[in-house]
Design a protein around this motif. Structure first.
Motif, mmCIF file in Angstrom:
data_model
loop_
_atom_site.group_PDB
_atom_site.id
_atom_site.type_symbol
_atom_site.label_atom_id
_atom_site.label_comp_id
_atom_site.label_asym_id
_atom_site.label_seq_id
_atom_site.Cartn_x
_atom_site.Cartn_y
_atom_site.Cartn_z
ATOM 1 N N PHE A 325 0.826 -1.209 0.000
ATOM 2 C CA PHE A 325 0.000 0.000 0.000
ATOM 3 C C PHE A 325 0.866 1.268 0.000
ATOM 4 C CE2 PHE A 325 -3.151 -2.976 1.879
ATOM 5 C CZ PHE A 325 -4.177 -2.751 0.970
ATOM 6 N N PHE A 326 2.104 1.142 0.466
ATOM 7 C CA PHE A 326 3.002 2.290 0.505
ATOM 8 C C PHE A 326 3.852 2.400 -0.753
ATOM 9 C CE2 PHE A 326 2.205 0.922 4.852
ATOM 10 C CZ PHE A 326 1.851 2.099 5.470
ATOM 11 N N GLY A 327 3.726 1.444 -1.648
ATOM 12 C CA GLY A 327 4.511 1.459 -2.879
ATOM 13 C C GLY A 327 5.345 0.202 -3.027
ATOM 14 N N ALA A 328 5.621 -0.163 -4.279
ATOM 15 C CA ALA A 328 6.349 -1.402 -4.564
ATOM 16 C C ALA A 328 7.773 -1.356 -4.009
ATOM 17 C CB ALA A 328 6.377 -1.651 -6.068
ATOM 18 N N GLU A 329 8.419 -0.200 -4.087
ATOM 19 C CA GLU A 329 9.802 -0.103 -3.619
ATOM 20 C C GLU A 329 9.877 -0.280 -2.105
ATOM 21 O OE1 GLU A 329 13.718 2.819 -4.109
ATOM 22 O OE2 GLU A 329 11.749 3.449 -4.843
ATOM 23 N N LEU A 330 8.967 0.346 -1.380
ATOM 24 C CA LEU A 330 8.957 0.185 0.070
ATOM 25 C C LEU A 330 8.653 -1.256 0.451
ATOM 26 C CD1 LEU A 330 7.453 2.628 2.665
ATOM 27 C CD2 LEU A 330 7.113 0.178 2.908
ATOM 28 N N SER A 331 7.731 -1.897 -0.272
ATOM 29 C CA SER A 331 7.385 -3.287 0.029
ATOM 30 C C SER A 331 8.592 -4.203 -0.148
ATOM 31 C CB SER A 331 6.234 -3.739 -0.866
ATOM 32 O OG SER A 331 5.901 -5.087 -0.617
ATOM 33 N N ALA A 332 9.311 -4.032 -1.233
ATOM 34 C CA ALA A 332 10.477 -4.873 -1.488
ATOM 35 C C ALA A 332 11.564 -4.637 -0.439
ATOM 36 C CB ALA A 332 11.020 -4.583 -2.889
ATOM 37 N N TYR A 333 11.701 -3.405 -0.012
ATOM 38 C CA TYR A 333 12.745 -3.037 0.936
ATOM 39 C C TYR A 333 12.410 -3.485 2.353
ATOM 40 C CZ TYR A 333 16.637 0.006 2.431
ATOM 41 O OH TYR A 333 17.826 0.502 2.920
ATOM 42 N N GLY A 334 11.127 -3.398 2.727
ATOM 43 C CA GLY A 334 10.750 -3.612 4.108
ATOM 44 C C GLY A 334 10.182 -4.971 4.461
ATOM 45 N N THR A 335 9.745 -5.775 3.468
ATOM 46 C CA THR A 335 9.090 -7.057 3.762
ATOM 47 C C THR A 335 9.967 -8.010 4.581
ATOM 48 O OG1 THR A 335 7.552 -6.961 1.894
ATOM 49 C CG2 THR A 335 8.141 -9.149 2.715
ATOM 50 N N PRO A 336 11.247 -8.225 4.232
ATOM 51 C CA PRO A 336 12.050 -9.147 5.066
ATOM 52 C C PRO A 336 12.116 -8.715 6.524
ATOM 53 C CG PRO A 336 13.163 -8.692 2.986
ATOM 54 C CD PRO A 336 12.018 -7.733 3.062
ATOM 55 N N LEU A 337 12.271 -7.417 6.768
ATOM 56 C CA LEU A 337 12.347 -6.933 8.148
ATOM 57 C C LEU A 337 11.042 -7.176 8.893
ATOM 58 C CD1 LEU A 337 13.676 -5.362 10.469
ATOM 59 C CD2 LEU A 337 12.868 -3.248 9.387
ATOM 60 N N LEU A 338 9.905 -6.863 8.263
ATOM 61 C CA LEU A 338 8.618 -7.046 8.931
ATOM 62 C C LEU A 338 8.373 -8.519 9.246
ATOM 63 C CD1 LEU A 338 5.991 -5.947 10.014
ATOM 64 C CD2 LEU A 338 5.064 -5.959 7.681
ATOM 65 N N ARG A 339 8.698 -9.414 8.334
ATOM 66 C CA ARG A 339 8.501 -10.847 8.589
ATOM 67 C C ARG A 339 9.369 -11.328 9.748
ATOM 68 N NH1 ARG A 339 8.258 -12.946 2.267
ATOM 69 N NH2 ARG A 339 5.965 -13.070 2.134
ATOM 70 N N LEU A 340 10.610 -10.898 9.794
ATOM 71 C CA LEU A 340 11.495 -11.315 10.876
ATOM 72 C C LEU A 340 11.017 -10.779 12.224
ATOM 73 C CD1 LEU A 340 14.878 -10.785 9.008
ATOM 74 C CD2 LEU A 340 14.025 -12.976 9.879
ATOM 75 N N MET A 341 10.544 -9.538 12.249
ATOM 76 C CA MET A 341 10.043 -8.979 13.506
ATOM 77 C C MET A 341 8.761 -9.681 13.956
ATOM 78 S SD MET A 341 10.936 -4.904 13.282
ATOM 79 C CE MET A 341 10.578 -4.686 15.041
ATOM 80 N N ALA A 342 7.955 -10.133 12.984
ATOM 81 C CA ALA A 342 6.757 -10.906 13.344
ATOM 82 C C ALA A 342 7.154 -12.224 14.000
ATOM 83 C CB ALA A 342 5.903 -11.156 12.101
ATOM 84 N N LEU A 343 8.152 -12.907 13.463
ATOM 85 C CA LEU A 343 8.621 -14.154 14.071
ATOM 86 C C LEU A 343 9.145 -13.921 15.485
ATOM 87 C CD1 LEU A 343 10.517 -15.863 11.099
ATOM 88 C CD2 LEU A 343 8.428 -16.677 12.223
ATOM 89 N N ALA A 344 9.778 -12.778 15.709
ATOM 90 C CA ALA A 344 10.343 -12.484 17.022
ATOM 91 C C ALA A 344 9.275 -12.317 18.096
ATOM 92 C CB ALA A 344 11.205 -11.218 16.943
ATOM 93 N N VAL A 345 8.034 -12.091 17.690
ATOM 94 C CA VAL A 345 6.949 -11.925 18.660
ATOM 95 C C VAL A 345 6.713 -13.214 19.446
ATOM 96 C CG1 VAL A 345 4.461 -11.509 18.896
ATOM 97 C CG2 VAL A 345 5.833 -10.073 17.379
ATOM 98 N N LEU A 346 6.880 -14.372 18.818
ATOM 99 C CA LEU A 346 6.556 -15.647 19.476
ATOM 100 C C LEU A 346 7.439 -15.905 20.699
ATOM 101 C CD1 LEU A 346 5.842 -17.806 16.298
ATOM 102 C CD2 LEU A 346 4.203 -16.674 17.818
ATOM 103 N N PRO A 347 8.761 -15.860 20.589
ATOM 104 C CA PRO A 347 9.551 -15.977 21.826
ATOM 105 C C PRO A 347 9.340 -14.789 22.757
ATOM 106 C CG PRO A 347 10.978 -15.445 19.959
ATOM 107 C CD PRO A 347 9.637 -15.790 19.397
ATOM 108 N N GLY A 348 8.927 -13.644 22.186
ATOM 109 C CA GLY A 348 8.669 -12.473 23.010
ATOM 110 C C GLY A 348 7.535 -12.672 23.997
#
Length: 423
Positions: A325-348
């Protein structure tokens, strides 16, 4: 379906879950309105102004939280026990946290050149004074939600957040033409100032004076001893959340790229807040009630995992579309970080429940050890991983650190939730 509805009705009659669900709802509302806000910002402001606004907000939140988050533990621990001194405790928390935040922010402004071009907009007396006022307002805004929770008024937190978020979005649109460079930061700060006045009038004039507790209120010595143990750990925890974006902004040196990082990082932090909210409720409902602690720990673990696991799965699958929704470039740049931070929630979940338990039992020294260790791991890992993997390295550092800390606290969590099983 009938069983689920019955369980939900039962949960809503339990203060532990009612307050926890209210705070989780607040996180959801904040996330949805935050997405809308930043989507509007990408369309109404230039990429440079977008990234600069994100950098200024990150710096403001860092200094507002320097002691603000330390007093989260104090207020959650002692408001339920303060009785007639509740209002005094809250005001002192505001004053001390605000004063230290202002001193730290002033030091930042006096050393502005070393922080790079991302913060050049704060140069000059007027912008600097506005930044200091923003730090003070955000400190109170941060603590008032904890005060509401301690007073068992957490159901009002999502209502306040919704009104604040809508006003913030309206002001963002209204300032786009008049303040194309500073509109993002100004639209973030002014609604905050508007929100703290009525809420704190109710807190200090209506609800705090009506607070009751059967035992004696906590002494200044008790509060001070707890704060002395809790503050180093709380400071370490906030550095993980708020110092990392400030460092990344300085390392990148490009407001446009930092804007891409900040959207993904902010969404990831909102996911982490889900588990922290239930931990605050655990502290409030278990302080001074050791006999209920084990049951509350088990219930908090069960409900938190039940709510968080589907959210994490949704983000893992939907991260590219969400950021798209913020643009294709932002999605490509930010998706790996968001997925990794989502995984970190479980041990959190395990970590936050453990921290909430330690606050409820007043084990400030252990609390500090866990949080300081976590901060050292995250910040050290980020410094190593960022030059290698870029912003995705921030995600790898957070996931690895959370897994290690969760493994270390797991034996104590299992012990705490099993205390009265065979009693």
């Amino acid at each position: 379906m009938t069983t689920l509805a019955a369980r939900l009705r039962s949960d809503l009659r339990n203060p532990l879950f009612l307050q926890g669900y209210a705070l989780m709802a607040n996180t959801g509302i904040t996330a949805v309105l935050g997405l809308g806000y930043w989507m509007l910002a990408t369309r109404l402001y230039s990429p440079e102004a977008f990234g600069e606004g994100q950098a200024l907000i990150a710096a403001m939140r860092l200094f507002a939280s320097l002691t603000g988050l330390a007093f989260v533990g104090v207020l959650a621990r002692f408001i339920p026990l303060a009785g007639r001194r509740t209002g005094e405790l809250i005001v002192r928390g505001y004053m001390v946290a605000g004063a230290i935040g202002l001193v730290a922010a002033l030091g930042f402004l006096l050393t502005l050149p070393i922080w790079g071009p991302a913060y050049s907009a704060l140069g000059g007396f007027g912008p600097g004074l506005f930044f200091l006022a923003a730090v003070l307002v955000w400190t109170i805004f941060t603590l008032q939600d904890v005060a509401l929770t301690g007073l068992r008024r957490a159901v009002l937190v999502p209502v306040n957040s919704m009104l604040y978020g809508l006003v913030k979005m309206g002001m963002l649109v209204g300032l786009a033409g008049a303040m194309p460079g500073d509109g993002i930061f100004v639209s973030w700060v002014l609604p905050t100032a508007m929100a703290v006045i009525p809420i704190n009038w109710l807190i200090l004039r209506r609800w705090a004076p009506a607070a009751r507790h059967d035992g004696p209120p906590p002494t200044a010595r008790e509060v001070g001893r707890f704060l002395a143990g809790d503050f180093p750990g709380a400071l370490s925890a906030l550095l993980v959340v708020f110092l990392v974006p400030v460092l990344v902004a300085a390392w990148l040196g490009d407001p446009r790229l930092f804007g891409y990082f900040s959207v993904a990082h902010s969404l990831g932090c909102m996911l982490c807040v889900l588990t922290a909210n239930m931990a605050v409720s655990l502290t409030v409902e278990s302080s001074g009630r050791r006999d209920e602690l084990a049951r509350n720990v088990r219930a908090t673990l069960r409900r938190t995992f039940t709510l968080v696991v589907p959210v994490v799965l949704f983000v893992l699958v939907g991260a590219p579309a969400m950021l798209g929704f913020f643009g294709a470039e932002l999605s490509a740049y930010g998706t790996p970080l968001l997925r990794l931070m989502a995984l970190a929630v479980l041990p959190g979940v395990l970590i936050d429940v453990h921290l909430g338990t330690l606050r409820a039992t007043g084990e400030a020294a252990r609390l500090a050890v866990v949080q300081i260790g976590q901060a050292v791991l995250v910040l050290g890992s980020v410094a190593v991983a960022f030059p290698v993997w870029g912003i995705a390295g921030v995600g790898y550092a957070i996931v690895g650190s959370q897994l290690l800390v969760a493994a270390l606290v797991l034996p104590r969590v299992l012990k705490d939730q099993a205390l009265d099983i065979h009693a």
